[in-house]
Design a protein around this motif. Structure first.
Motif, PDB file in Angstrom:
ATOM      1  N   VAL A 162       0.688  -1.108   0.191  1.00  0.00           N
ATOM      2  CA  VAL A 162      -0.028   0.268  -0.014  1.00  0.00           C
ATOM      3  C   VAL A 162       0.946   1.485   0.392  1.00  0.00           C
ATOM      4  O   VAL A 162       0.637   2.813  -0.769  1.00  0.00           O
ATOM      5  CB  VAL A 162      -1.402   0.234   1.417  1.00  0.00           C
ATOM      6  N   LEU A 163       1.492   1.493   0.822  1.00  0.00           N
ATOM      7  CA  LEU A 163       2.949   2.064   0.553  1.00  0.00           C
ATOM      8  C   LEU A 163       3.629   2.518  -0.179  1.00  0.00           C
ATOM      9  O   LEU A 163       3.489   3.773  -0.276  1.00  0.00           O
ATOM     10  CB  LEU A 163       3.233   2.704   1.463  1.00  0.00           C
ATOM     11  N   ALA A 164       4.159   2.007  -0.877  1.00  0.00           N
ATOM     12  CA  ALA A 164       4.967   1.930  -2.164  1.00  0.00           C
ATOM     13  C   ALA A 164       3.447   2.473  -3.173  1.00  0.00           C
ATOM     14  O   ALA A 164       4.354   3.225  -3.922  1.00  0.00           O
ATOM     15  CB  ALA A 164       5.028   0.758  -2.803  1.00  0.00           C
ATOM     16  N   ALA A 165       2.527   1.808  -3.683  1.00  0.00           N
ATOM     17  CA  ALA A 165       1.621   1.789  -4.299  1.00  0.00           C
ATOM     18  C   ALA A 165       0.803   3.544  -4.405  1.00  0.00           C
ATOM     19  O   ALA A 165       1.178   4.017  -5.490  1.00  0.00           O
ATOM     20  CB  ALA A 165       0.707   1.348  -4.192  1.00  0.00           C
ATOM     21  N   VAL A 166       0.788   3.906  -3.048  1.00  0.00           N
ATOM     22  CA  VAL A 166       0.416   5.591  -2.944  1.00  0.00           C
ATOM     23  C   VAL A 166       1.534   6.328  -2.629  1.00  0.00           C
ATOM     24  O   VAL A 166       1.723   7.868  -3.683  1.00  0.00           O
ATOM     25  CB  VAL A 166       0.091   5.617  -1.555  1.00  0.00           C
ATOM     26  N   LEU A 167       3.300   6.146  -3.070  1.00  0.00           N
ATOM     27  CA  LEU A 167       3.962   6.871  -2.933  1.00  0.00           C
ATOM     28  C   LEU A 167       4.128   7.015  -4.360  1.00  0.00           C
ATOM     29  O   LEU A 167       4.317   7.860  -5.105  1.00  0.00           O
ATOM     30  CB  LEU A 167       4.999   6.492  -2.340  1.00  0.00           C
ATOM     31  N   ALA A 168       4.100   5.782  -5.413  1.00  0.00           N
ATOM     32  CA  ALA A 168       4.691   5.912  -6.672  1.00  0.00           C
ATOM     33  C   ALA A 168       2.828   6.482  -6.797  1.00  0.00           C
ATOM     34  O   ALA A 168       3.566   7.682  -8.014  1.00  0.00           O
ATOM     35  CB  ALA A 168       4.383   4.170  -6.860  1.00  0.00           C
ATOM     36  N   ALA A 169       1.964   6.648  -6.952  1.00  0.00           N
ATOM     37  CA  ALA A 169       0.947   7.383  -7.509  1.00  0.00           C
ATOM     38  C   ALA A 169       1.106   9.162  -7.156  1.00  0.00           C
ATOM     39  O   ALA A 169       0.593   9.692  -7.769  1.00  0.00           O
ATOM     40  CB  ALA A 169      -0.469   6.750  -6.580  1.00  0.00           C
ATOM     41  N   VAL A 170       1.525   9.453  -5.991  1.00  0.00           N
ATOM     42  CA  VAL A 170       1.335  10.669  -5.410  1.00  0.00           C
ATOM     43  C   VAL A 170       3.137  10.881  -6.440  1.00  0.00           C
ATOM     44  O   VAL A 170       2.842  12.384  -7.617  1.00  0.00           O
ATOM     45  CB  VAL A 170       2.049  11.168  -3.664  1.00  0.00           C
ATOM     46  N   ILE A 171       3.993  10.770  -6.421  1.00  0.00           N
ATOM     47  CA  ILE A 171       5.324  11.224  -7.860  1.00  0.00           C
ATOM     48  C   ILE A 171       4.764  11.511  -8.615  1.00  0.00           C
ATOM     49  O   ILE A 171       4.346  12.493  -9.853  1.00  0.00           O
ATOM     50  CB  ILE A 171       6.410   9.635  -7.070  1.00  0.00           C
ATOM     51  N   GLY A 172       3.436  10.210  -9.223  1.00  0.00           N
ATOM     52  CA  GLY A 172       3.218   9.740 -10.849  1.00  0.00           C
ATOM     53  C   GLY A 172       2.309  11.059 -10.946  1.00  0.00           C
ATOM     54  O   GLY A 172       2.391  11.404 -12.373  1.00  0.00           O
TER      55      GLY A 172
ATOM     56  N   ALA B 215       2.841  -4.134  -6.218  1.00  0.00           N
ATOM     57  CA  ALA B 215       4.010  -4.187  -5.645  1.00  0.00           C
ATOM     58  C   ALA B 215       3.949  -5.228  -4.336  1.00  0.00           C
ATOM     59  O   ALA B 215       5.245  -5.802  -4.023  1.00  0.00           O
ATOM     60  CB  ALA B 215       3.445  -3.085  -4.910  1.00  0.00           C
ATOM     61  N   ILE B 216       3.011  -5.501  -4.253  1.00  0.00           N
ATOM     62  CA  ILE B 216       3.202  -6.966  -3.091  1.00  0.00           C
ATOM     63  C   ILE B 216       3.326  -7.913  -3.770  1.00  0.00           C
ATOM     64  O   ILE B 216       4.473  -8.921  -2.946  1.00  0.00           O
ATOM     65  CB  ILE B 216       1.268  -7.701  -2.603  1.00  0.00           C
ATOM     66  N   THR B 217       3.343  -8.326  -5.482  1.00  0.00           N
ATOM     67  CA  THR B 217       3.998  -9.302  -5.950  1.00  0.00           C
ATOM     68  C   THR B 217       5.245  -9.051  -6.275  1.00  0.00           C
ATOM     69  O   THR B 217       6.677 -10.292  -5.870  1.00  0.00           O
ATOM     70  CB  THR B 217       3.133  -9.641  -6.922  1.00  0.00           C
TER      71      THR B 217
END
Lengths: 316, 283
Positions: B90-100, B214-216
């Protein structure tokens, strides 16, 4: 060409701007300051970033990619040995993926909302969610260990290691081909099952969109048999978005290839890369990353050509 | 947005996916209170290792999912592993979404050279297989949980950037964007108040799918020995240790793998459901 250049540049920037010091990793934690300085000089890390970038571009263009730290042989040799194996595995998997994916997706679209479609939807959803490294282990468990343990017929037993048997050098060319194919079965099945699941989900959606078009209704209304409608009208239009997907799916395919190569000891680029990462073999990591990027760009080029072949509007 | 969200919450797939993810999240959150055994305890290894699922240990307590080669209880480790997997995902995907979103929105807002450079970088980064990029990045660092989140975000923002740029460009052409600009909104206010709220839905969908990816990948890195290091239980290093004992104890690798697959299915269900709920033609 421009994109290859951009890929090479991004690779360089990411690897050089990331925190962490390859020289430190190379000499190990116990090394003194003098050894560290010598290592930095040997790796060319004592020079400023732009100078390193220009040098790196120059060496890449000249085809001199440095020497592998772990294997003490030219990086170009290391990669040249590995690339054919990766291309064989990923190319064959791409072929099976699209063949299987298109067939399953079309069947689902034709049988839309019937039990078969529902079952396949659930199945593809689940397979698509499986991690490749896990599916690979399960296949090894069933078709290498399980098959041997429970005495399944020989044609259901497959080797789980490497790209050739130990006796490959003594086989006739025909036997050697058969040996290679046997070793290909499990890695290829892993990649293709995952690919088919992803592609089928996509093809189903595309085909259902096309089926609702007026010209398909016309074709059915004028009495064409269903197979003809599917082949001539649905498949042709549904293929366009699928070919677009092909170019986009390449990075994911190569990601899967890396895991599968590691598990099956398939001597390709992915296994080389993971080995280089563990050995802190910096030149190989850089070169392998760039080559993977270049392969994706090349694959996209092929997809564009294919697109032109499938879409009559682009033929002129 | 709220109307579509209500549609989304009525979607069976969103509910099913949400239930799967919710169950995992609950198991992870409550792990210290609900697991039957200490996930790190190695009691009398010789007598507790390789216990098959449902077998009782020497202490008489049933190991529902069996034990691994060190005699650790798999069910307990699975619950604790959910913490790492879900939190990192979750953290990685949200951070990626913010950057993107930031990169995509800037590209759309400023056009010209800024847009060309940002999008060229995005396309180039997108051409590199994500796992290859991850491996190249972790090659230089020693793995830890925050680092894994960071590298997953750094390798996952590209699709979001393209989506966000396209969406913001689309919204920029609408009359209300012109009206806001004519009324004297600064670019930042325009972006935050008018553009982003209307461009966010596809980003949410991409983020839901991104959590699964990200989980995978987190489990994959751990599987290769490059993720969050042992003995912290994570689904990835559980699969890795199961690989070493594949013949004696196939269950060690099987259950964490199933957990990853189910979590990804959950994310995909939620993502697909929201996407279709947002798309009036698919309702």
């Amino acid at each position: 060409m421009g994109l290859v250049f951009a890929v090479v540049t991004v690779t360089f920037l990411l690897l050089n701007l990331a925190p962490g010091d390859p020289a430190q990793l190379w000499v190990g934690p116990g090394a003194g300051a003098a050894d560290l300085e010598a290592a930095r000089r040997a790796l060319g890390l004592d020079r400023p970033l732009p100078a390193r970038y220009v040098t790196w571009l120059g060496t890449i263009v000249r085809g001199d990619w440095g020497t592998s730290l772990a294997q003490q042989r030219p990086v170009t040799r290391v990669l040249a040995d590995a690339v054919p194996y990766t291309l064989l595995l990923s190319g064959a998997s791409l072929l099976l993926t699209y063949l299987g994916g298109i067939i399953v997706g079309l069947v689902q679209a034709v049988k839309r909302a019937r039990p078969l479609d529902t079952a396949l939807t659930v199945l593809t959803l689940f397979v698509y969610g499986m991690p490749s490294y896990w599916l690979a282990l399960i296949l090894v468990l069933v078709f290498a260990y399980g098959a041997a343990r429970f005495g399944w017929p020989a044609w259901l037993q497959f080797p789980a290691m490497g790209a050739a048997g130990l006796d490959a050098d003594f086989l006739t060319p025909g036997q050697r081909l058969l040996d290679r194919l046997e070793h290909l079965v499990l890695p290829l099945t892993t990649l293709s099952l995952l690919g088919i699941a992803g592609t089928a989900r996509y093809v189903r959606g595309a085909a259902i969109d096309v089926r609702q078009q007026d010209y398909v209704r016309t074709a059915i209304a004028k009495g064409l048999p269903t197979p003809t409608v599917v082949r001539r009208h649905v498949l042709r239009s549904a293929l366009l978005p699928v070919v677009t997907l092909l170019g986009l799916s390449l990075p994911a395919l190569f990601s899967g290839t890396v895991f599968v190569e590691v598990i099956f000891a398939w001597p390709g680029m992915g296994r080389e890369l993971v080995g280089a990462v563990s050995a802190r073999d910096y030149p190989v990591v850089m070169a392998a990353t760039a080559v993977f990027g270049a392969l994706v760009v090349l694959g996209n080029l092929l997809a564009d050509l294919l697109y032109a072949a499938v879409d009559p509007r682009l033929r002129r | 947005m709220t109307a579509s969200l209500r549609f989304a919450l009525r979607d069976r797939r969103v509910l099913a996916g949400g239930a799967i993810l919710g169950a995992f999240a609950l198991a992870g959150l409550l792990a210290p209170w609900i697991v039957p055994h200490d996930p790190l305890a190695q009691p009398d290894i010789l007598r507790t290792r390789f216990l098959a699922p449902l077998a009782a240990g020497p202490d008489g307590a049933v190991r529902w999912l069996g034990t691994d080669q060190l005699g650790r209880d798999l069910l307990s480790r699975l619950a604790y592993g959910a913490r790492i997997s879900l939190a990192v995902g979750v953290l990685a995907a949200v951070l990626a979404a913010v950057i993107g979103t930031a990169i995509g929105a800037f590209a759309a807002l400023f056009r010209g050279a800024v847009e060309r450079v940002l999008m060229a970088a995005t396309d180039a980064a997108l051409a590199l297989p994500r796992l290859v990029l991850l491996l190249a990045l972790v090659a230089l660092l020693s793995p830890s949980a925050p680092l894994v989140v960071l590298v997953l975000a750094l390798t996952g923002w590209m699709p979001v950037a393209r989506l966000a740029r396209a969406e913001v460009l689309g919204v920029l052409g609408r009359p209300y964007a012109d009206a806001a600009r004519a009324a004297g909104s600064s670019p930042v206010r325009l972006l935050v108040r008018h553009l982003l709220p209307n461009a966010l839905t596809p980003v949410i969908v991409a983020t839901a799918l991104g959590v699964g990816n990200a989980i995978t990948l987190e489990a994959g890195l751990a599987f290769l020995g490059l993720g969050i290091p042992a003995p912290t239980p994570s689904w990835g290093n559980m699969i890795a240790s199961g690989r070493d004992a594949l013949v004696q104890a196939p269950w060690i690798a099987t259950f964490p793998g199933l957990a990853v697959a189910l979590a990804v299915v959950g994310c995909n269900l939620v993502g697909d459901g929201i996407r279709d709920a947002m798309d009036p033609t698919a309702r």
